[in-house]
Design an enzyme around this catalytic site. Structure first.
Site, PDB file in Angstrom:
ATOM      1  N   ASP A 161       0.867  -1.173   0.000  1.00  0.00           N
ATOM      2  CA  ASP A 161       0.000   0.000   0.000  1.00  0.00           C
ATOM      3  C   ASP A 161       0.907   1.227   0.000  1.00  0.00           C
ATOM      4  OD1 ASP A 161      -2.308   1.639   0.373  1.00  0.00           O
ATOM      5  OD2 ASP A 161      -3.249  -0.031   1.434  1.00  0.00           O
ATOM      6  N   ASP A 196      -2.895   4.647  -2.417  1.00  0.00           N
ATOM      7  CA  ASP A 196      -3.928   5.272  -1.596  1.00  0.00           C
ATOM      8  C   ASP A 196      -4.326   6.645  -2.149  1.00  0.00           C
ATOM      9  OD1 ASP A 196      -5.250   4.904   1.114  1.00  0.00           O
ATOM     10  OD2 ASP A 196      -4.300   6.849   1.446  1.00  0.00           O
ATOM     11  N   GLU A 208      -6.213   3.882  -5.975  1.00  0.00           N
ATOM     12  CA  GLU A 208      -7.484   4.150  -5.306  1.00  0.00           C
ATOM     13  C   GLU A 208      -7.898   5.550  -5.724  1.00  0.00           C
ATOM     14  OE1 GLU A 208      -9.559   4.415  -0.913  1.00  0.00           O
ATOM     15  OE2 GLU A 208      -7.679   5.407  -1.333  1.00  0.00           O
ATOM     16  N   HIS A 217     -11.230  -2.791   3.323  1.00  0.00           N
ATOM     17  CA  HIS A 217     -11.130  -2.391   4.728  1.00  0.00           C
ATOM     18  C   HIS A 217     -11.876  -1.102   5.043  1.00  0.00           C
ATOM     19  CE1 HIS A 217      -8.309   0.085   2.631  1.00  0.00           C
ATOM     20  NE2 HIS A 217      -8.094   0.805   3.716  1.00  0.00           N
ATOM     21  N   ASP A 218     -12.411  -0.431   4.047  1.00  0.00           N
ATOM     22  CA  ASP A 218     -13.146   0.814   4.264  1.00  0.00           C
ATOM     23  C   ASP A 218     -14.652   0.630   4.101  1.00  0.00           C
ATOM     24  OD1 ASP A 218     -10.801   2.315   4.583  1.00  0.00           O
ATOM     25  OD2 ASP A 218     -10.634   2.692   2.426  1.00  0.00           O
TER      26      ASP A 218
END
Ligand code: GLC
Ligand code: CA
Length: 555
Positions: free
Chosen positions: A98, A200, A255, A327-328
């Site tokens: 990430d 990210d 993302e 995870h969000d």
């Protein structure tokens, strides 16, 4: 269409804090991950996307990085990391890191320097602005986690920008020195042998110079039009590609909240030299009465419209990434399927079929392969996520909304749903830790856990395993063209994939009711390659059971 290993791969996302605790302190760690590589090998995934493991004070569980070239104390050491990487590679599993470079932690050495004085050599690594005449923030922007997007720093009497928490100051990508540092750091990881980056909020890195007020949205102005997909973002990504990405055989996924189809074609175009693919959020974003907080469920019509539009729009131009959750987001089966005990397994398998048969690289979020569900939160003190805590302050404690109105929305959408520990077996804490877990384990671990599912050939786990294995046997799953059938059916999602003379028919029922369906003539004599029920009939009029999914293959 160009072939690529990352098009053929299935990615498994690990949120390390909640995956497996190797040393009994209640927090997942790298040794824990290494101990479960055989499990992932059995599942058959090709790539791990590892949520951040870098040094971090953990204001946002590692998405606030204080040292990009070191490992978070709670997760272990660089030796542990190197061991995990080589053990993964031994099993043919790649590891994607990430990359969080829209912002750092306020405890990163760059920011510690930057805030010392207006003249500090690191000052321009971040985005500093003068207060307004009345001392208030430079503009009205709100941060993603609630509260303002500016923090006043009295040492130098200026504000710094943070689109996320105030412990996540935004880097100033306009500064070439920042870009050089980031590219060098990325190169360092590539040289170590990692296999790619999940980037990210990478579409937020270029802000419009003027930073004007945004349209009011609740208490604050919306920064999106001035920060998302900003003026220099493509230039920056092409530079990154030239300087780093193009030199290695790695995969990249950006993302990109708020990304449009046109932009996705640029970010992830076959020949645009930026990224391999992006995540769009049309499927999982909600915009309800209280911003993202809403308890609405997307009807099949909307889900299908979104997926189909992206399947058609990117075909042969760019590459899709496919996901129901991460995870969000809340848990896939609770949100898009039906997590009542009678339907949980069957609907989890149906969702998996629906997604993995589409064109794009599928992402499996840890526990999804077990059909893990949302957590039954009873009170605020069970939450750990700063987003929940800050939003509750903004909406409820401020008096804007009543607790009763807000709570159901919070339950549906909070990120902690996905962050409860992976349920490994039916021993205490689901086998995640021998200590006290940092966040509660879902009480349903006795029924839903990996050990039981690995032993049961009919489990959700083995269904995922089969889907992943099929992808290796059938290039049509990767490269076949998508066509939607029955676009207006309220309950059935039916589509085909075509590669030369070969065809797949994918039938997914999104209802608990029985339904009839007529198999198109051209699939007469086709074989059923996967289904979540025993299939008796594959021709003519068939009856679909609740949440049934089946795939017919015609050569
Ligand atoms: C991304 C991450 C999320 C994080 C945020 C700030 O959206 O997925 O978990 O809180 O960026 O880094
Ligand atoms: Ca631990």
């Amino acid at each position: 269409m160009k072939k690529a290993w990352w098009k053929e791969a299935v990615v498994y996302q690990i949120y390390p804090r909640s995956f497996m605790d190797g040393n009994g302190d209640g927090i997942g760690d790298i040794k824990g991950i290494t101990s479960k590589l055989d499990y992932l090998k059995l599942l058959g995934i090709d790539v791990i996307w590892l949520s951040p493991v870098y040094k971090s004070p953990n204001d946002d569980n590692g998405y606030d990085i204080s040292n990009y070239q070191d490992i978070m104390d709670e997760f272990g050491t660089m030796e542990d990391f190197d061991e995990m990487l080589s053990e993964a590679h031994k099993r043919g599993i790649r590891i994607v890191m990430d990359l969080v470079v829209n912002h750092t932690s306020d405890e990163h050495a760059w920011f510690v320097e930057s805030r010392k004085s207006r003249e500090n050599p690191y000052r321009d690594y971040y985005i500093w602005r003068e207060p307004k005449a009345d001392g208030s923030a430079p503009n009205n922007w709100g941060s993603c986690f609630g509260g303002p997007a500016w923090e006043y720093d009295k040492t130098t009497d200026m504000y710094y920008l943070h689109l996320f928490s105030k412990k996540q100051p935004d880097l100033n990508w306009e500064n070439p020195a920042v870009r050089r540092e980031v590219f060098d750091m990325m190169t360092w990881w590539c040289e170590k042998g990692i296999d790619g980056f999940r980037m990210d909020v990478i579409n937020l890195i270029s802000k419009t110079k003027e930073l004007p007020d945004g349209e009011l949205n609740g208490l604050y102005g919306d920064f999106f039009p001035y920060s998302a997909n900003g003026p220099r973002v493509h230039e920056f990504l092409q530079e990154m590609n030239r300087e780093v990405l193009s030199k290695y055989d790695i995969m990249t996924v950006g993302e990109t909240p708020g990304v449009t189809m046109e932009l996705a074609k640029q970010y992830a175009g076959e020949d645009t030299h930026e990224l391999n693919m992006v995540f769009h959020f049309e499927l999982v974003d909600s915009n309800g009465k209280y911003g993202k907080w809403s308890d609405e469920k997307k009807p099949l019509s909307e889900i299908r419209e979104i997926l189909s539009r992206w399947q058609d729009g990117l075909y042969d131009k760019a590459w899709n990434s496919l996901f129901w959750d991460n995870h969000d987001q809340p848990r896939a089966v609770s949100r898009f399927g039906d997590d009542r005990p009678a339907y949980r397994e069957i609907s989890a398998k149906m969702l998996a079929t629906c997604l993995h048969m589409l064109q794009g690289t599928p992402y499996v979020y840890q526990g999804e392969e077990l059909g893990m569900t949302n957590y039954p939160f009873k009170s605020l003190d069970e939450f750990r996520d700063i987003e929940v805590l800050q939003s509750y302050k903004d909406w409820v404690e401020s008096g804007l909304v009543s607790h009763e109105d807000f709570w159901p929305c919070l339950l549906e959408k909070n990120r902690d749903n996905a962050r409860t520990p992976v349920q490994w077996d039916d021993t205490e804490n689901g086998g995640f830790t021998t200590g006290t877990p940092w966040i509660a384990v879902n009480p349903n671990y006795k029924e839903i856990n990996a050990k039981a599912q690995v032993e049961d050939p009919n489990s959700v786990f083995h269904y995922y395993r089969k889907l992943i294995a099929l992808r290796k046997e059938l290039p049509i799953m990767v490269y076949g063209k998508y066509d939607l059938l029955m676009p207006d059916d309220p309950e059935l999602y039916v589509y085909t994939r075509t590669l030369d003379e070969e065809k797949l028919l994918v039938i997914c029922s999104f209802t608990e009711k029985e339904r009839t369906f007529s198999v198109p003539e051209e699939f007469a004599g086709a074989s059923c390659i996967i289904s979540n029920y025993e299939v008796e009939k594959t021709e003519g009029e068939i009856t679909l059971k609740p949440y049934e999914a089946l795939v017919l293959h015609k050569k």
